[in-house]
Design a protein around this motif. Structure first.
Motif, PDB file in Angstrom:
ATOM      1  N   ALA A   1       0.808  -1.328  -0.824  1.00 15.10           N
ATOM      2  CA  ALA A   1       0.376   0.271  -0.281  1.00 15.10           C
ATOM      3  C   ALA A   1       0.841   1.397  -0.246  1.00 15.10           C
ATOM      4  O   ALA A   1       0.672   2.359  -0.849  1.00 15.10           O
ATOM      5  CB  ALA A   1      -0.839  -0.172   1.101  1.00 15.10           C
ATOM      6  N   THR A   2       1.679   1.128   0.620  1.00 15.77           N
ATOM      7  CA  THR A   2       2.954   2.308   0.727  1.00 15.77           C
ATOM      8  C   THR A   2       3.671   2.665  -0.072  1.00 15.77           C
ATOM      9  O   THR A   2       3.807   3.651  -1.251  1.00 15.77           O
ATOM     10  CB  THR A   2       3.730   2.224   1.914  1.00 15.77           C
ATOM     11  OG1 THR A   2       3.279   1.575   3.280  1.00 15.77           O
ATOM     12  CG2 THR A   2       4.952   3.110   2.490  1.00 15.77           C
TER      13      THR A   2
ATOM     14  N   PHE B   1       1.226   3.813  -3.080  1.00 14.05           N
ATOM     15  CA  PHE B   1       0.823   5.625  -2.398  1.00 14.05           C
ATOM     16  C   PHE B   1       2.298   5.919  -3.310  1.00 14.05           C
ATOM     17  O   PHE B   1       1.622   7.730  -3.512  1.00 14.05           O
ATOM     18  CB  PHE B   1       0.664   5.747  -1.118  1.00 14.05           C
ATOM     19  CG  PHE B   1       0.559   7.143  -0.449  1.00 14.05           C
ATOM     20  CD1 PHE B   1      -0.814   7.908  -1.004  1.00 14.05           C
ATOM     21  CD2 PHE B   1       1.440   7.835   0.076  1.00 14.05           C
ATOM     22  CE1 PHE B   1      -0.892   9.045  -0.599  1.00 14.05           C
ATOM     23  CE2 PHE B   1       1.285   8.846   0.208  1.00 14.05           C
ATOM     24  CZ  PHE B   1      -0.383   9.450   0.408  1.00 14.05           C
TER      25      PHE B   1
ATOM     26  N   VAL C   1       1.833   6.860  -6.690  1.00 12.44           N
ATOM     27  CA  VAL C   1       0.618   7.908  -7.104  1.00 12.44           C
ATOM     28  C   VAL C   1       1.342   9.224  -6.414  1.00 12.44           C
ATOM     29  O   VAL C   1       1.123  10.098  -7.392  1.00 12.44           O
ATOM     30  CB  VAL C   1      -0.469   7.462  -6.403  1.00 12.44           C
ATOM     31  CG1 VAL C   1      -1.561   8.417  -6.120  1.00 12.44           C
ATOM     32  CG2 VAL C   1      -1.258   6.284  -6.659  1.00 12.44           C
ATOM     33  N   ILE C   2       2.162   9.706  -5.337  1.00 11.15           N
ATOM     34  CA  ILE C   2       1.821  10.669  -5.175  1.00 11.15           C
ATOM     35  C   ILE C   2       3.470  11.527  -6.214  1.00 11.15           C
ATOM     36  O   ILE C   2       3.865  12.489  -6.560  1.00 11.15           O
ATOM     37  CB  ILE C   2       3.341  11.062  -4.007  1.00 11.15           C
ATOM     38  CG1 ILE C   2       2.089  10.516  -3.154  1.00 11.15           C
ATOM     39  CG2 ILE C   2       3.987  11.912  -3.633  1.00 11.15           C
ATOM     40  CD1 ILE C   2       0.743  11.418  -2.717  1.00 11.15           C
TER      41      ILE C   2
ATOM     42  N   PHE D   1       8.055   7.776  -0.238  1.00 12.46           N
ATOM     43  CA  PHE D   1       6.787   6.878   0.104  1.00 12.46           C
ATOM     44  C   PHE D   1       7.377   5.825  -0.431  1.00 12.46           C
ATOM     45  O   PHE D   1       6.822   4.120  -0.599  1.00 12.46           O
ATOM     46  CB  PHE D   1       5.717   7.155  -0.159  1.00 12.46           C
ATOM     47  CG  PHE D   1       5.289   8.019   0.756  1.00 12.46           C
ATOM     48  CD1 PHE D   1       4.798   7.811   1.995  1.00 12.46           C
ATOM     49  CD2 PHE D   1       4.866   9.272   0.515  1.00 12.46           C
ATOM     50  CE1 PHE D   1       3.999   8.275   3.354  1.00 12.46           C
ATOM     51  CE2 PHE D   1       4.169  10.229   1.848  1.00 12.46           C
ATOM     52  CZ  PHE D   1       3.908   9.310   2.885  1.00 12.46           C
TER      53      PHE D   1
END
Length: 131
Positions: free
Chosen positions: A62-63, A66, A69-70, A90
């Protein structure tokens, strides 16, 4: 100045300490150690065995997602330094947790195979380690 704490007298020792001191064998020392779980033969469910690496693996995935995405947001927006700094952080943190979870699972499997050795070897080991 600090005053050093007083050492407890013989009558003020905890019951555990008295038990360890009065024991003629070292078996009470080994009974509270973490290695005791290696010698127990209780069967456990797969979730109970693998829940920690699965949690680390899922948090890492999940990290990592994320972070993707960032990082992609930092490519879309031009003047935002926060995305450019947080995205790779991340990504690396997620990848580190993902790899730790993936490596942890084979280690647990190897330990499970070692626990399934014959009862004779376990009794010999417990005889020598409990002395």
């Amino acid at each position: 100045m600090e005053i050093a704490p007083k050492s407890p007298a013989g009558s003020e020792k905890s019951p555990q300490c008295r038990e360890l001191l009065s024991s003629t064998t070292g078996s009470t020392l080994c009974s509270s150690s973490r290695s005791e779980s290696v010698w127990t033969s209780s069967s456990r469910s797969s979730w109970h065995i693998y829940h920690k690496p699965v949690i680390v693996l899922s948090v890492g995935a999940a990290t990592f997602l994320f972070g993707i995405v960032i990082t992609s947001l930092s490519c879309i927006t031009e003047n935002n330094k926060v995305y450019k700094m947080c995205g790779p952080a991340f990504l690396s943190l997620g990848l580190m947790l993902l790899v730790c979870g993936l490596v942890w699972i084979p280690i647990i499997r190897k330990k499970q195979k070692q626990r399934q050795k014959s009862q004779i070897l376990q009794s010999i080991r417990s005889f020598f380690f409990n002395r």
